[in-house]
Design an enzyme around this catalytic site. Structure first.
Site, PDB file in Angstrom:
ATOM      1  N   ASN A 425       0.853  -1.195   0.000  1.00  0.00           N
ATOM      2  CA  ASN A 425       0.000   0.000   0.000  1.00  0.00           C
ATOM      3  C   ASN A 425       0.883   1.237   0.000  1.00  0.00           C
ATOM      4  O   ASN A 425       1.779   1.367   0.838  1.00  0.00           O
ATOM      5  CB  ASN A 425      -0.904   0.017   1.235  1.00  0.00           C
ATOM      6  CG  ASN A 425      -1.727   1.292   1.332  1.00  0.00           C
ATOM      7  OD1 ASN A 425      -2.615   1.515   0.521  1.00  0.00           O
ATOM      8  ND2 ASN A 425      -1.417   2.130   2.309  1.00  0.00           N
ATOM      9  N   GLU A 426       0.668   2.115  -0.970  1.00  0.00           N
ATOM     10  CA  GLU A 426       1.387   3.392  -1.041  1.00  0.00           C
ATOM     11  C   GLU A 426       2.897   3.176  -0.993  1.00  0.00           C
ATOM     12  O   GLU A 426       3.620   3.862  -0.257  1.00  0.00           O
ATOM     13  CB  GLU A 426       0.917   4.318   0.087  1.00  0.00           C
ATOM     14  CG  GLU A 426      -0.559   4.662  -0.022  1.00  0.00           C
ATOM     15  CD  GLU A 426      -1.078   5.530   1.120  1.00  0.00           C
ATOM     16  OE1 GLU A 426      -0.342   5.750   2.096  1.00  0.00           O
ATOM     17  OE2 GLU A 426      -2.236   5.987   1.025  1.00  0.00           O
ATOM     18  N   ASN A 427       3.376   2.235  -1.794  1.00  0.00           N
ATOM     19  CA  ASN A 427       4.804   1.918  -1.790  1.00  0.00           C
ATOM     20  C   ASN A 427       5.644   2.931  -2.550  1.00  0.00           C
ATOM     21  O   ASN A 427       6.869   2.793  -2.616  1.00  0.00           O
ATOM     22  CB  ASN A 427       5.016   0.503  -2.334  1.00  0.00           C
ATOM     23  CG  ASN A 427       4.251  -0.530  -1.549  1.00  0.00           C
ATOM     24  OD1 ASN A 427       3.319  -1.139  -2.049  1.00  0.00           O
ATOM     25  ND2 ASN A 427       4.609  -0.711  -0.285  1.00  0.00           N
TER      26      ASN A 427
END
Length: 825
Positions: A425-427
């Site tokens: 997530n949101e890397n």
């Protein structure tokens, strides 16, 4: 009555599932002691100390499990939440009934690094706060019992000591930049388990159903404990249908050549298919019998197939299903992550009753109880590992991610509700590690690791899809991608939602929109929620960018310049849901988030350290937005007049005001102060409130409105009462504090802000701090608008509760620059 029986069935299914995986398993709930600091070593937790001896410090406190070290300080407005080591200790009565059996401590989750001791012997360690793990204490218990003096000192019980640690660590997932707390403690259940010398460690069942649904099969594999050299093992495998009837069984001799065993493949004719409407569950049962005894493992499974159509919608069992989803964080007022099974059940039932058929479990593997409830309630699942923000660490960090992915898939493999394994997530969010590029992350390094995770997930489980959210440079790697679309909150206006979504949909083969919505301060309402948004422009994009979550600086946006009212968020959600009904290509979406939750990165929010995007408050109190979802997503007739938590409306005498009704019924009739204002027909495309809105004139003072909504022969009714204030107010000049209720030893006090002419300032939204001195205790640090000692006003008021303890106290209130006021209790 049907609903009562349904939830009773859910309850017993959960009890069955929790206790069926081990021969004898007991939850260790009471008789624990806790210390929120470090010790010099485990000896300090077990050394003999006389009562009253000054050397008995530090002082331990009694707790029950599950327990979180951050149950209150995560939302304390004046401190950072505790991150560091902590200790638990208990004395266990251990009596394994199996000759040469194994005694095991089974942890359903503990944060974030854990060490386990029997007396002073370390028996296990684990890194990762969200997956399950075990510590075999058999040998250490036997060694302990060989010392007669220790057995006598502990009166036959066995001392167990556990050290947890949620200290900051850049080389551990998840990142401390994440928008949620990295809690510490034994915040999920710990079980004492007795097993025979040979037992089934895990059962893997893979149901397959033909495209026409007329036939199915289930392949069953077993993972055994160390088989050793036990002779004559026999295996019995049974499949039981939802009514309890045995469908098929097979029995054979078992060759103990290794831990992993191919058990059986069973054929099923005309299997009953699992779906959100009919979440029917079969049971697989495997029994291994040796000279050490018999061990049975059971698991519930479901027959279903699904497909994300390329450039198209989502299909379940061959039919289109619009995924109507939300998200869940493991967090609750006064408990933080330490939610009981009953609370989890209460929350998941509320989610189902909102009309949800899909949930993304954010942003980590969640309790087995939640997955069991998703199976039995009929809620499809995206579950993910906690690789969330910060970039990508080194070898230790990356190995932890792979281990957590393996554990999540293997531990939740049998759940028919799971359709997606989330890899991150949101890397693309930088911060934890130096990077060679201006954007702050090493894109190629992250792509390489994402490919490794994707390959591992498909190797472990070819039957499900992989997905990530918001990392555009990796969207080609996974099966399903969700970009960042926050129309009307972090960027642009909400009427852009469909246009932006279609643009993003066209960029990938398989699109699913997770995370949308916005914050609302519980109890804050607005007569004109769009007034402060006049400077926000349509942008043609709706992504969240660096700094957008800040309440300061940058372009005009609702998250910074809006009023954070429930009124605005209801309109935003209403628009999204009406549009989704006209998007035939849409797989679905998941609103962020079901329940308000704590976060260390939002200290300036109206409730400090709270992400307030929930449609229910942190204590499960429903906000108005909950009913907007019900009006679109549920079938059981319902009607809800907007404004149940809006005691005073305002405006000019004779001015028309809107009353909105959220209902799924075909028509509704509004009554105000005894007079009918006519019948309106529901039309989902008639925004707002699907056409169920009336412009009426309130009378000054007390008003009563009720609605009668009709769906065929069924009718439902809802009523609200409120005051209409026509006096105009000036600048806030004083605070008044009064007790408005007291029952069962709990006093509720309310602070209100007035101008110099004693007119209540109904748009006052500044900060207020509430306090207490004396015998009473302030019920604060709950992360709710009525459970925080420092909070922003909602329509010029704030509420808090006090446990009086049968004595006398003085409450105080200090709002912005106004004089402090006191109230004797």
């Amino acid at each position: 009555m049907k609903r009562v029986f349904y939830f009773i069935a859910v309850f017993f299914l959960e009890i069955f599932s929790q206790r069926a995986s081990a021969q004898q398993s007991t939850r260790l709930i009471s008789n624990w002691e806790f210390l929120r600091q470090d010790l010099g070593g485990v000896w300090e937790a077990v050394r003999p100390v006389k009562q009253g001896d000054p050397e008995s410090v530090p002082l331990w406190t009694k707790v029950i499990l599950p327990h979180c070290a951050n149950e209150r300080d995560a939302v304390d407005p004046d401190v950072n939440y505790y991150q560091g080591p902590m200790w638990y200790r208990a004395q266990l009565k251990i009596s394994n009934p199996y000759k040469n059996g194994r005694t095991i401590l089974h942890f359903e989750g503990a944060g974030q690094k854990t060490e386990v001791y029997v007396y002073t012997t370390k028996v296990g360690t684990h890194v990762g706060g969200y997956d399950e793990w075990t510590a075999d204490i058999t040998d250490a218990v036997n060694i302990f019992r060989q010392d007669d003096s220790l057995v006598k000192r502990f009166k036959g019980k066995v001392p167990v000591v556990i050290r947890c640690d949620n200290s900051r660590d850049l080389e551990m997932m998840p990142s401390n930049l994440s928008d949620f707390n990295l809690y510490g403690g034994l915040y999920r259940y710990v079980n004492l388990v007795y097993e025979p010398a040979l037992y089934i460690d895990q059962l893997f069942a893979t149901p397959v159903v033909a495209a026409n649904g007329r036939s199915g099969s289930v392949n069953i594999k077993l993972r055994l404990s160390d088989p050793g050299k036990l002779p004559g093992a026999q295996l019995l495998v049974r499949l039981v249908d939802p009514s309890g009837r045995e469908v098929q069984k097979t029995q054979k001799a078992l060759q103990l050549t290794g831990r992993d065993v191919e058990a059986a493949t069973l054929i099923v004719r005309n299997p009953q298919l699992w779906s959100p409407e009919q979440p029917v569950l079969y049971t697989v049962e495997a029994t291994v019998t040796t000279t050490a005894g018999a061990h049975t493992s059971r698991s519930r499974i479901g027959f279903r197939n699904f497909e994300f159509v390329k450039k198209g919608p989502f299909l379940l069992n061959g039919k289109r299903l619009l995924l109507r989803g939300t998200h869940r964080h493991e967090d609750h007022a006064g408990l933080a992550a330490a939610m009981t099974e009953e609370l989890m059940r209460q929350e998941m039932i509320a989610i189902k009753e909102m009309g949800v058929n899909f949930i993304r479990l954010a942003h980590y593997q969640q309790s087995r109880i939640i997955l069991n409830l998703c199976d039995s309630l009929g809620i499809l699942v995206w579950e993910e590992i906690p690789w969330c923000r910060g970039g990508l660490g080194g070898a230790v960090y990356q190995e932890q991610g792979k281990r957590m992915l393996r554990n999540m898939i293997e531990q939740h493999y049998n759940h028919p509700s799971v359709i997606i394994w989330g890899l991150g997530n949101e890397n693309d969010w930088p911060g934890d590690f130096p990077a060679p590029t201006a954007i702050g992350v090493d894109q190629e390094k992250i792509r390489t690791y994402m490919k490794e995770l994707n390959s591992l997930a498909h190797t472990l489980d070819p039957s499900r899809k992989t997905a990530i959210r918001r990392c555009d440079f990796c969207k080609d790697i996974v099966d399903v991608y969700s970009p960042s679309i926050w129309a009307g909150w972090y960027r642009g206006i909400y009427t852009e939602y469909k246009e932006v979504s279609k643009s993003e949909f066209d960029k990938v083969d398989h699109f699913l929109h997770v995370e949308w919505g916005g914050d609302s301060h519980e109890g804050r309402h607005s007569e004109n929620p769009d007034k402060s948004l006049q400077n926000i422009k349509a942008t043609g994009t709706a992504d969240e960018r660096a700094g957008d979550a800040s309440l300061y600086g940058g372009a005009a946006r609702a998250s910074k310049d809006g009023d954070w009212s429930e009124t605005y968020i209801c309109n935003l959600i209403d628009w999204h849901l009406k549009e989704q009904e006209t998007m035939p290509w849409l797989t679905g979406s998941a609103q962020w988030v079901f329940k308000d939750f704590s976060t260390p990165v939002r200290p300036d929010n109206p409730i400090p350290y709270m992400n307030q995007k929930g449609v229910v408050a942190r204590d499960l109190t429903k906000k108005e937005a909950y009913y907007v979802f019900q009006s679109y997503w549920t079938k059981k007739p319902m009607a809800h007049i907007y404004g149940h938590s809006w005691p005073v409306r305002w405006g000019k005498e004779g001015e028309e005001k809107m009353i909105k009704v959220y209902s799924n019924c075909r028509e509704a009739e509004l009554f105000l102060n005894g007079s009918s204002f006519g019948i309106k027909k529901r039309n989902s495309q008639d925004f707002p409130a699907a056409g169920l809105r009336w412009n009426v004139v309130f009378k000054k003072g007390a008003n009563t409105a009720y609605v009668i909504a009709r769906e065929g022969k069924q009718t439902v009714r809802d009523t609200i009462r409120f005051t209409y204030q026509t006096e105009q107010w000036g600048k806030p000049a004083q605070v008044k504090l009064e007790k408005i209720k007291e029952e069962n030893g709990i006093a509720t006090i309310e602070a209100k802000v007035y101008d110099a002419k004693q007119v209540q300032c109904l748009d006052a939204a500044g900060w207020i701090r509430l306090g207490i001195t004396g015998d009473g205790i302030l019920l604060d640090d709950l992360g709710t608008s009525s459970g925080s000692r420092r909070v922003q006003l909602y329509n010029g008021r704030a509420i808090i509760r006090i446990k009086t303890n049968g004595g006398s106290s003085v409450a105080s209130a200090k709002a912005d620059q106004l004089p402090v006021v006191f109230l004797d209790l």
